[in-house]
Design a protein around this motif. Structure first.
Motif, PDB file in Angstrom:
ATOM      1  N   LYS A  57      30.016 -35.320  14.222  1.00  0.00           N
ATOM      2  CA  LYS A  57      31.403 -35.582  14.661  1.00  0.00           C
ATOM      3  C   LYS A  57      32.264 -36.084  13.498  1.00  0.00           C
ATOM      4  CE  LYS A  57      30.461 -36.751  19.483  1.00  0.00           C
ATOM      5  NZ  LYS A  57      29.462 -37.759  19.836  1.00  0.00           N
ATOM      6  N   ALA A  58      31.643 -36.818  12.570  1.00  0.00           N
ATOM      7  CA  ALA A  58      32.401 -37.414  11.461  1.00  0.00           C
ATOM      8  C   ALA A  58      32.626 -36.427  10.310  1.00  0.00           C
ATOM      9  CB  ALA A  58      31.676 -38.648  10.946  1.00  0.00           C
ATOM     10  N   GLY A  59      32.084 -35.212  10.435  1.00  0.00           N
ATOM     11  CA  GLY A  59      32.388 -34.195   9.425  1.00  0.00           C
ATOM     12  C   GLY A  59      31.224 -33.715   8.588  1.00  0.00           C
ATOM     13  N   ALA A  60      30.001 -34.201   8.864  1.00  0.00           N
ATOM     14  CA  ALA A  60      28.842 -33.690   8.117  1.00  0.00           C
ATOM     15  C   ALA A  60      28.599 -32.237   8.530  1.00  0.00           C
ATOM     16  CB  ALA A  60      27.605 -34.534   8.410  1.00  0.00           C
ATOM     17  N   THR A  61      28.296 -31.392   7.541  1.00  0.00           N
ATOM     18  CA  THR A  61      28.063 -29.967   7.849  1.00  0.00           C
ATOM     19  C   THR A  61      26.595 -29.585   7.668  1.00  0.00           C
ATOM     20  OG1 THR A  61      28.779 -29.505   5.603  1.00  0.00           O
ATOM     21  CG2 THR A  61      30.406 -29.175   7.360  1.00  0.00           C
ATOM     22  N   GLY A  62      25.761 -30.539   7.313  1.00  0.00           N
ATOM     23  CA  GLY A  62      24.337 -30.269   7.168  1.00  0.00           C
ATOM     24  C   GLY A  62      23.585 -31.576   7.106  1.00  0.00           C
ATOM     25  N   PHE A  63      22.263 -31.465   7.019  1.00  0.00           N
ATOM     26  CA  PHE A  63      21.409 -32.663   7.002  1.00  0.00           C
ATOM     27  C   PHE A  63      20.356 -32.551   5.914  1.00  0.00           C
ATOM     28  CE2 PHE A  63      22.814 -32.055  11.404  1.00  0.00           C
ATOM     29  CZ  PHE A  63      23.502 -33.249  11.578  1.00  0.00           C
ATOM     30  N   CYS A  64      19.952 -33.695   5.404  1.00  0.00           N
ATOM     31  CA  CYS A  64      18.794 -33.770   4.510  1.00  0.00           C
ATOM     32  C   CYS A  64      17.760 -34.675   5.156  1.00  0.00           C
ATOM     33  CB  CYS A  64      19.175 -34.371   3.162  1.00  0.00           C
ATOM     34  SG  CYS A  64      20.326 -33.376   2.210  1.00  0.00           S
ATOM     35  N   VAL A  65      16.508 -34.279   5.020  1.00  0.00           N
ATOM     36  CA  VAL A  65      15.389 -35.080   5.523  1.00  0.00           C
ATOM     37  C   VAL A  65      14.346 -35.152   4.416  1.00  0.00           C
ATOM     38  CG1 VAL A  65      15.770 -34.509   7.968  1.00  0.00           C
ATOM     39  CG2 VAL A  65      14.347 -33.011   6.553  1.00  0.00           C
ATOM     40  N   ALA A  66      13.311 -35.951   4.624  1.00  0.00           N
ATOM     41  CA  ALA A  66      12.288 -36.074   3.590  1.00  0.00           C
ATOM     42  C   ALA A  66      11.134 -35.121   3.831  1.00  0.00           C
ATOM     43  CB  ALA A  66      11.765 -37.505   3.541  1.00  0.00           C
ATOM     44  N   ILE A  67      10.811 -34.913   5.108  1.00  0.00           N
ATOM     45  CA  ILE A  67       9.618 -34.114   5.423  1.00  0.00           C
ATOM     46  C   ILE A  67       9.950 -33.079   6.501  1.00  0.00           C
ATOM     47  CG2 ILE A  67       8.035 -35.985   4.777  1.00  0.00           C
ATOM     48  CD1 ILE A  67       7.555 -36.525   7.750  1.00  0.00           C
ATOM     49  N   LEU A  68       9.124 -32.032   6.531  1.00  0.00           N
ATOM     50  CA  LEU A  68       9.373 -30.916   7.449  1.00  0.00           C
ATOM     51  C   LEU A  68       9.457 -31.367   8.902  1.00  0.00           C
ATOM     52  CD1 LEU A  68       9.580 -27.944   8.247  1.00  0.00           C
ATOM     53  CD2 LEU A  68       7.104 -27.719   7.871  1.00  0.00           C
TER      54      LEU A  68
END
Ligand code: PLP
Length: 369
Positions: A57-68
């Protein structure tokens, strides 16, 4: 793990604070620069799904994570955005990643060659090449290796060369010498790159807050979204970071200890006079560390010392006067104009707030306000 829903101890997560911390940074980015929210480690303890929803909602267009598995958690919850796994995933899982459109971090040509044998014919895996410019953790170390790998990727339809990135070791420091060394190495890598992939990214929170000029076209925004200053107290953020996490409980037992009576394992604390003492239902099994003996909590705006050893599930505090069972206690957060921050807890433990936030265990109920 069992969640403690029948006890008064809870992590309270302020969703508006997270929204503010993301939207404020997003507003500072140049047009065309995307913000990928880093939600690894259960959103730094704040809850991966809830944080991802707010970030979206705040405008992020993707995500990063550490593990699958964290990426799969997001996919199972229905998030369709690009997801980058920042750590090295074993190549045997390349096909699972491709099937779920999850992007892999790659730091060697050998990884690609192994993955190529595992990927099904109808799957294409998106990859981001990690460059080690001074972090010494993962990534290509020499421009020549990068050149050879990009050429290999060009010839392999099984892969989509989607991104290239590096990670800074000291973007959160006032002294920028090491940061600049890394920038120089980054530039040397970029000189051999024949074409730029879709995403070129170098920024964690600290880099974006204090070195925005080198952001590339995507940032990997982590700790600042949770309202925590990546530098601790060394640098001032360009806007107000609003801490999103509080930790509260209630007294479950109150008694007066006679002078000379001791408290908790090892009897390391002895009352110097008759003292009012409360027992709180939280301990190191919740991630409230044993090292916090001697630290304080807030009761009605008063700082109260944690006396005796912190047990696995309970701890004791000394009260300035008698309080009834059920009286609220703040372990992290604000209470009657006084505050205990995660930074304060971290300072006392000799660590950083990142470790405290993601060290809170699943047993702690998370309440979203
Ligand atoms: N990028 C990478 C490669 C990371 O490992 C991390 C977190 O450790 C981040 C970005 C996010 O960093 P921060 O939480 O400091 O913004």
């Amino acid at each position: 793990m069992t969640i403690g829903i029948h006890r008064p101890t809870q992590l309270v997560i302020d969703q508006a604070a997270i929204y503010h911390n993301i939207a404020a940074e997003k507003a500072r980015l140049k047009p065309g620069v995307e913000l990928f929210q880093v939600v690894k480690a259960n959103g730094y303890g704040h809850g991966i799904i809830q944080v991802a929803r707010i970030a979206e909602k705040a405008g992020a267009t993707g995500f990063c994570v550490a593990i699958l598995d964290e990426a799969l958690t997001l996919r199972e919850a229905g998030f369709m955005q690009p997801i980058l796994v920042l750590g090295i995933t074993e190549p045997q899982y390349a096909d699972i990643m491709a099937a779920h459109h999850i992007s892999a971090t790659v730091g060697s040509i050998d990884w690609l060659k192994t993955a190529a044998n595992i990927l099904s014919a109808d799957h294409q895996l998106a990859v981001h090449l990690a460059l080690d410019t001074g972090m010494g953790r993962i990534g290509f170390q020499h421009p020549a290796e990068l050149r050879a790998t990009v050429q290999y990727l060009d010839e392999q339809a099984q892969f989509n060369f989607e991104g290239i990135f590096t990670h800074f070791a000291k973007a959160d420091a006032a002294d920028t010498a090491y940061f600049e060394q890394q920038i120089d190495r980054w530039k040397a890598f970029m000189e051999v790159l024949p074409k730029r992939p879709k995403y070129v990214h170098v920024s964690n929170s600290a880099t974006s807050l204090w070195h925005a000029a080198c952001n590339g076209n995507m940032i990997r925004y982590g700790v600042a979204a949770y309202g925590l200053n990546p530098s601790g107290t060394e640098l001032t953020a360009p806007f107000t970071l609003k801490p999103a996490m509080s930790l509260t409980t209630k007294m479950v037992y109150v008694k007066q200890l006679p002078k000379g009576y001791s408290v908790s394992y090892g009897a390391t604390y002895t009352a110097q006079q008759d003292e009012w003492v409360a027992t709180l239902p939280i301990g190191y099994a919740d991630g409230y560390e044993r090292r916090l003996q001697g630290f304080h909590v807030l009761v009605n705006g008063d700082f109260c010392e944690i006396i005796g050893r912190v047990c696995m599930d309970q701890l004791m505090i000394r009260l300035p006067r008698q309080y009834p069972v059920g009286t609220p206690v703040t372990l992290v957060g604000e209470d009657h104009g006084q505050q205990i921050s995660l930074q304060d807890v971290a300072d006392y433990c000799g660590t950083i707030h990142y470790e405290i936030a993601c060290g809170f265990t699943q047993r702690l109920k998370r309440t979203y306000i």
